[in-house]
Structures are given as C-alpha cells and as structure tokens.
Design an enzyme around this catalytic site. Sequence first.
Site, PDB file in Angstrom:
ATOM      1  N   ASP A  99     -17.002  21.280  82.793  1.00  0.00           N
ATOM      2  CA  ASP A  99     -15.926  21.689  81.901  1.00  0.00           C
ATOM      3  C   ASP A  99     -16.575  22.120  80.585  1.00  0.00           C
ATOM      4  O   ASP A  99     -17.246  21.321  79.929  1.00  0.00           O
ATOM      5  CB  ASP A  99     -14.978  20.498  81.677  1.00  0.00           C
ATOM      6  N   ASP A 195     -12.485  25.668  78.944  1.00  0.00           N
ATOM      7  CA  ASP A 195     -11.349  25.074  78.246  1.00  0.00           C
ATOM      8  C   ASP A 195     -10.786  26.018  77.173  1.00  0.00           C
ATOM      9  O   ASP A 195     -11.552  26.551  76.366  1.00  0.00           O
ATOM     10  CB  ASP A 195     -11.838  23.772  77.577  1.00  0.00           C
ATOM     11  N   GLU A 237      -9.240  28.737  81.218  1.00  0.00           N
ATOM     12  CA  GLU A 237      -7.915  28.144  81.023  1.00  0.00           C
ATOM     13  C   GLU A 237      -7.175  29.000  80.002  1.00  0.00           C
ATOM     14  O   GLU A 237      -7.536  29.017  78.829  1.00  0.00           O
ATOM     15  CB  GLU A 237      -8.046  26.712  80.509  1.00  0.00           C
ATOM     16  N   HIS A 311      -5.057  17.532  84.944  1.00  0.00           N
ATOM     17  CA  HIS A 311      -5.019  16.347  84.079  1.00  0.00           C
ATOM     18  C   HIS A 311      -4.094  16.505  82.870  1.00  0.00           C
ATOM     19  O   HIS A 311      -3.968  15.578  82.084  1.00  0.00           O
ATOM     20  CB  HIS A 311      -6.435  16.045  83.607  1.00  0.00           C
ATOM     21  N   ASP A 312      -3.520  17.696  82.669  1.00  0.00           N
ATOM     22  CA  ASP A 312      -2.595  17.918  81.547  1.00  0.00           C
ATOM     23  C   ASP A 312      -1.142  17.993  82.008  1.00  0.00           C
ATOM     24  O   ASP A 312      -0.236  18.025  81.169  1.00  0.00           O
ATOM     25  CB  ASP A 312      -2.897  19.260  80.848  1.00  0.00           C
TER      26      ASP A 312
HETATM   27  O1  TEU Z   1      -5.710  21.984  77.350  1.00  0.00           O
HETATM   28  C1  TEU Z   1      -5.116  22.975  76.563  1.00  0.00           C
HETATM   29  C2  TEU Z   1      -3.786  22.710  76.085  1.00  0.00           C
HETATM   30  O2  TEU Z   1      -3.274  23.532  75.350  1.00  0.00           O
HETATM   31  C3  TEU Z   1      -3.100  21.466  76.496  1.00  0.00           C
HETATM   32  O3  TEU Z   1      -3.266  20.591  75.467  1.00  0.00           O
HETATM   33  C4  TEU Z   1      -1.699  21.753  76.833  1.00  0.00           C
HETATM   34  O4  TEU Z   1      -1.082  22.612  75.937  1.00  0.00           O
HETATM   35  C5  TEU Z   1      -0.827  20.540  76.901  1.00  0.00           C
HETATM   36  O5  TEU Z   1      -1.525  19.426  77.231  1.00  0.00           O
HETATM   37  C6  TEU Z   1       0.224  20.732  77.968  1.00  0.00           C
HETATM   38  O6  TEU Z   1       1.477  20.776  77.391  1.00  0.00           O
HETATM   39  C7  TEU Z   1      -7.077  21.830  77.322  1.00  0.00           C
HETATM   40  C8  TEU Z   1      -7.463  20.597  78.104  1.00  0.00           C
HETATM   41  O7  TEU Z   1      -7.151  20.783  79.450  1.00  0.00           O
HETATM   42  C9  TEU Z   1      -6.805  19.411  77.483  1.00  0.00           C
HETATM   43  O8  TEU Z   1      -7.009  18.246  78.223  1.00  0.00           O
HETATM   44  C10 TEU Z   1      -7.357  19.267  76.082  1.00  0.00           C
HETATM   45  O9  TEU Z   1      -6.683  18.255  75.411  1.00  0.00           O
HETATM   46  C11 TEU Z   1      -7.227  20.564  75.283  1.00  0.00           C
HETATM   47  O10 TEU Z   1      -7.599  21.709  76.018  1.00  0.00           O
HETATM   48  C12 TEU Z   1      -8.129  20.527  74.075  1.00  0.00           C
HETATM   49  O11 TEU Z   1      -9.459  20.600  74.483  1.00  0.00           O
END
Ligand code: TEU
Length: 529
Positions: A99, A195, A237, A311-312
Amino acid sequence: MGIVPSFKNQVVYQIYPRSFYDGNEDGTGDLRGIIEKLDYIASLGVTAIWISPCFKSPFKDGGYDISNYYEVDPLFGNNADLDDLIKEAKKRNLRIILDLVVNHTSDQHPWFQEALKSRDNPYHDYYIWTKKPNDLRSVFGGPAYEYVPELDEYYLHLFAKEQPDLNWANPKLRAEIHKMMNYWLDRGVYGFREDVIENIGKVPEKMITTNGPMLHPYLHEIYEQVFKGRDAFTVGECWDADNVSRTLYTDPQREELNMVFQFAWFKKYEATPHGKFDRLSPDLHEIRDIIFAQQETEPEKSWNANFLSNHDLPRPTAFFARPGVDPEDIAKFTLSLNLFLSGTPFIYQGEEIAMGHPHFDSLEELRDVEELNHYKLFLEEGIPEDKAFQMVSINGRDNSRTPMQWSDAKNGGFSAETPWIKVGDYHTINIEKQEKDPESTLNFLKKAIKLRQSVAILPIVRDGSFKALREYGNDYLAFERKLGDKRLVYLANIGDKPLTNPLLGKKVLLQNKGEQETLPPFGMILVED
Ligand code: TEU
C-alpha cells in the site's frame, strides 16, 4: 493478440494486517501471522495479496500515517519478516502488493519534523504551507489547515491533522518517492495499491483537491521513473474517478496506472448532510446500473478493478442486508459478481466467510479516527450522544476492521491475547467451520475462483466482451461475457421476490442456491451457452 499483461490474470486478496492473524500473541496481527496463514490464502486460489500499510507509524489512522517508508513497524515485525513473506508467498505463487501512501506522511516522519524547524529548512517545502487558510475541510471532519505558532503558518492536511499533505510540486520530494518505490520493487514486491493518489496534483488555494492539472503528469513521471520496463501491478484509489476521467489513468497508451478503484456505487449513499453516517439504504438496481456503465465504457482504454468491500467500507453482508436473507447468499452473490465481471477482482479478508459487523456497544469500543472525529462534530451540532454513537458505529470503518474469525476458539482463534479491537460473532461464522461445510461461502468462493482461473474459462472472463442483458426485467442483474463462439451468462435476482430462472436447462457452471426453477433474492447462476 499480444502477450497478456500479468495484471489481467490476478485475483487479489486484501489483508488488513492488524486484524489478520497474530503471530506473536500481543493482540495485533502481524507479518509472521500472515506467513503462517499463507497456505490458507493460497487455498482460496487467489494469486496476489495486497497488504494495507505495514510500515512504521504512530497509528493515528491505522497505519495510513507513515513515519518511515523503509521500515516495517515493530508491531508487525521487521524488514526480514517482510522479505520472508515475499519469499514464502512466491513459493506458493502468490505476489505481494504494498500500500503506497504518498499523498501525506505522518507528522512524526523525519521530513515533517525537519519541516517544522524553520521556513528555511530544506524539508519545509516537502509539505504545503500557507499564511491564509481557506475553507477546505478534512475528510475526517474539521478544517484541513493546522496552525503552527512557531512558524506562524498553517499546513495542509486533507486527512487527520497528524497526516500532513506532501508537496508534489517539489521535484526533490517526487524523486524521494520514486526512489522508495524502486527500492521495494527491487526487493521483490509485485506492485502498489496507491492510496488516494488522485489527490497528489491538488491546488488547495483554488479548492482543488482531486484531479488537479498536474495529477496525470506526476503519474506518468512515476511510470517513467519506476514502472517502465517492469512487470508491476498498479491500482489507484480514486474516489472521484468517473467513466470519463478514469481513462486518463488507465489508457495503456498514457502509461500511468493499470486500473483504478471507482467508488460511484458507494458515494451515492454518501450524498447526505452527514455523508455515510446518515445511513441510506442501498438500492441494488442503482448499483447494478453504475457497475454496468463502468463495464460498458471504453473497455479498450480502461481495465476495471472490481470490488464491493475493503477496510474503509461497510461489510457487504451488512450494507446489503435484508430481512429474511441469509448473509451467506449476499456474500456469494457479491463475490461471484466481482469474479465474472470484466477486470481484476479484489476480495477483502473476511469476505470469503461472509463476516458481518460486530455490533459495537459503546464509544470505548471504537478505534477509528474518522468515527471519533465525526462523533465529536455531531455532538457539537447538538445531536444527542446515543444518536451520534449510532450514526458513527453503523457504517463506520471499524466494522470491517475486526479480527479474522479463524475458529470457535477464544477470540476467534485470532490471538490468545485480548485483540486491539472487538471481535465479531466467531461462534456463528468462522473459517474452520466453513472449511468443513461444502455449502459454505468459503467453499463456494474456492470453487468460483478455480472456475474463473481455469484454462477454458479464464480467456472468456479476461479477454471477452461484456454486455448488459436488460431484456429479462428490472429485478435481474444479468450480463454476458463473450469470446469468439464462447458465451457465459451471469444472472442474479436483485429484487425482493423469487423470480423464475430464464436460463433453465443451460449448462450450469456456478450457482449459490440449490434449486434451478426459481431464483430467490440474491440467488445467482452462471451458465455456459
Ligand atoms: O481512504 C481514502 C478516503 O477518502 C477514505 O477515508 C474514505 O473517504 C472514507 O473512509 C470512506 O467514507 C484511504 C485509505 O483507504 C483510508 O484507510 C485512509 O484513512 C485514507 O486514505 C487516508 O490515508
């Protein structure tokens, strides 16, 4: 047809290392734990593993706040463990995808610590500073600028205040990132999940965060400096990528990324005053149409990354839950859909056993910065405590970050120690149990992946055309994959009532329910025609 690029052959399994398997009994998953479970991962039939960040971090955002890009965090082990993981994975024909978190670092990264010392420090310009902050908001709530009294300046953080944004306009910073990426590829990793990569060309003074004018030049530069001549895997992403802008990333001629994660299907349910925390019920008809539009747009210029879980995001079994529907049927549907659409499928740990949400009971059980920040903001808005808790815990990210449920043993067999976060209902759902049950989601997935990757089917799924089949009616999610005279048809019931199966009598390759005459809600069938 020329040589097939390797990224088109992969089935990717995502690991959130804190919650996968605890190899040293401290309540947190680690790289040794992943190594111990490599045979299990290989048994699924997947070909690559994307590991969420495992580098040095103060864990203000679950490791997405990196303080050293070259060192594994002691919580997860050390660099020798990562080398071992790469080696042991390779023995099992599994490739490792890291990542890459380069929109921001941790505020504890030495670059930022130097940057704080003075405005003349050479590292100051690695970050983004201003005397006049505007109204930009952090994704995690609150303003996106933080004041540093010693410097009389504000720095930008699109995420937590402990995640200062890197200044990609600085060529020295870009060269550092290229060097680091080359370092890991030389050390044997297969590629990167990048990311929030859409943010690196931001123009904050104009309120532009994604798709800035320099985004694509920077991505092409990465290609030139890092990927050119390598067989490497890249997925970006990109929350704001639509079916027009995504080809800017993925058109092979442009030499940027292999594919991007598109989130239109989820963002639809965030378009409320409190985003995903005002829980809207997802409508599978709308989601189908969004996914089909992605599949149908310029296939020669865009390879899809197919996923409904990470994971989000809320777990699909919870997000798509309906009264009377078995979560395993939902899981079998989402898994098989992603496997037979055109593109590379991604499976998130736990999805293979239809894991659900753990049902958090109190604020003390929550860990995620996004949830905790929003909770505070909701209270400030005057929302009562119990309602605010309900909002952040219902679709919050902790739900998909609970430990893997390996068995019925203590803590789901994840760790002998108390896990860092609550464990879900492992008595009902666990891997050991599902391994023994021929009808389980786990065994269904193994069968589905084996089928997809088989010599006869892979070319159709990988190289064949996609066509939405709308003639059956609105409650069907149906599409055709075709290559030469070979044709597969995938069909599922996304309505509320049983439907007749219009494919009765065809050669069935895969099915998630026993009967053939009718398809219950979430029933799916794949036939060869
Ligand atoms: O996620 C990007 C992100 O914008 C998320 O925070 C998302 O908007 C939200 O969780 C869903 O509603 C990436 C990673 O996958 C996340 O785990 C990180 O927190 C974020 O970037 C910052 O690095």
